[in-house]
Design an enzyme around this catalytic site. Structure first.
Site, PDB file in Angstrom:
ATOM      1  N   SER A 137       0.848  -1.188   0.000  1.00 17.58           N
ATOM      2  CA  SER A 137       0.000   0.000   0.000  1.00 17.58           C
ATOM      3  C   SER A 137       0.881   1.234   0.000  1.00 17.58           C
ATOM      4  O   SER A 137       2.047   1.185   0.433  1.00 17.58           O
ATOM      5  CB  SER A 137      -0.884   0.002   1.253  1.00 17.58           C
ATOM      6  OG  SER A 137      -1.559   1.233   1.413  1.00 17.58           O
ATOM      7  N   TYR A 150      -2.173  -0.181  10.211  1.00 20.61           N
ATOM      8  CA  TYR A 150      -2.219  -0.616   8.815  1.00 20.61           C
ATOM      9  C   TYR A 150      -0.924  -0.206   8.115  1.00 20.61           C
ATOM     10  O   TYR A 150      -0.320  -0.990   7.375  1.00 20.61           O
ATOM     11  CB  TYR A 150      -3.426   0.004   8.118  1.00 20.61           C
ATOM     12  CG  TYR A 150      -3.650  -0.469   6.701  1.00 20.61           C
ATOM     13  CD1 TYR A 150      -4.264  -1.694   6.453  1.00 20.61           C
ATOM     14  CD2 TYR A 150      -3.264   0.314   5.613  1.00 20.61           C
ATOM     15  CE1 TYR A 150      -4.486  -2.126   5.156  1.00 20.61           C
ATOM     16  CE2 TYR A 150      -3.488  -0.111   4.316  1.00 20.61           C
ATOM     17  CZ  TYR A 150      -4.101  -1.324   4.094  1.00 20.61           C
ATOM     18  OH  TYR A 150      -4.317  -1.757   2.797  1.00 20.61           O
TER      19      TYR A 150
END
Length: 261
Positions: A137, A150
């Protein structure tokens, strides 16, 4: 690489990016093993692409091994492992912290990649090499204040891929990561409207799948390709950190003694 008659294993293949990759690879002639915990939607994708569905909780290393064994049994081997399964965190390190949920998130987003690489390697080596692509990501390349945990697990995936690149090269196994910004998947469902109201462009699943194909065709290894709206995807150029020097000011180069003749 081209994909006719190649065998691909896609985790998190029941929806979103995983389903998009499965459909694209199948459309290019690959045989696809769709792996997910969502049996209903996963089987629907597998049936659509004339592939194979396997139930797979990526946080359990046995499930990855079973999925790879199923690919070898059904299609004769494995050429591509797309380690895409992932979930949002949705909590921080304050009063909302939940240790059990934390372990679950890390088990999917990080352990799932580690276990997936470990499961895929023997089958890829048996084919004389292959490709591993992990979904990281942009949160692994830059600060993610809205979800630091995250960001932590995605940064770990980035570090793993960069380290494995040269290690697996000797076995002709390329390992890379795709690092999308916000894409139109279930992970952003809870705050999609907030992003849009702030003017944040939302990537389509096809945008991210295009990057996967570019990575697989590039011949690179150990690279982390960013995917941002309005610009072509390419490997992120990491700045070199300062290296060590001796007391006399000479640079120190680390090397692997096992490679010495």
């Amino acid at each position: 690489m081209e994909f006719q008659d190649k065998v691909a294993w896609v985790t998190g293949g029941a929806n979103g990016i995983g389903a998009g990759v499965a459909r694209r690879l199948a459309g290019l002639g690959a045989r696809v093993v769709v792996a997910d915990v969502d049996a209903e939607r996963g089987k629907a994708v597998a049936d659509e692409v004339d592939g194979l569905f396997v139930t797979c909780d990526v946080s359990d290393p046995r499930h990855g091994e079973q999925a790879v064994a199923a690919a070898v049994e059904a299609f004769g081997g494995l050429d591509v492992a797309v380690l895409n399964a992932g979930i949002a965190t949705g909590f921080g390190l304050g009063e909302d912290f939940d240790a059990e949920r934390y372990r679950r998130v890390m088990g999917i987003n990080l352990d799932g990649v580690v276990y997936g690489v470990h499961a895929a390697l023997p089958a890829l080596k048996a084919r004389g090499g292959g490709h591993i692509v992990a979904t990281a990501s942009m949160a692994g390349l830059m600060a993610m204040p809205m979800d630091p945990l995250y960001g932590a697990n995605k940064a770990a995936v980035v570090g793993l891929v960069r380290a494995l690149g040269p290690v697996l090269g000797a076995d002709r196994v390329a390992v890379n990561a795709v690092c999308p910004a916000f894409a139109d998947t279930d992970i952003i469902a809870g705050f999609k409207e907030t992003l849009e109201s702030a003017g944040m462009p939302i990537l389509t699943v096809d945008d991210v799948v295009d990057a996967y194909l570019s990575v697989l065709r590039s011949g690179d290894t150990g690279q982390c390709w960013y995917v941002q709206a309005g610009r072509p995807s390419e490997p992120f150029k990491f700045p070199n950190p300062p290296g060590p020097r001796t007391a006399s000011g000479q640079r120190v180069t680390l090397h692997d003694p096992s490679q010495e003749g």
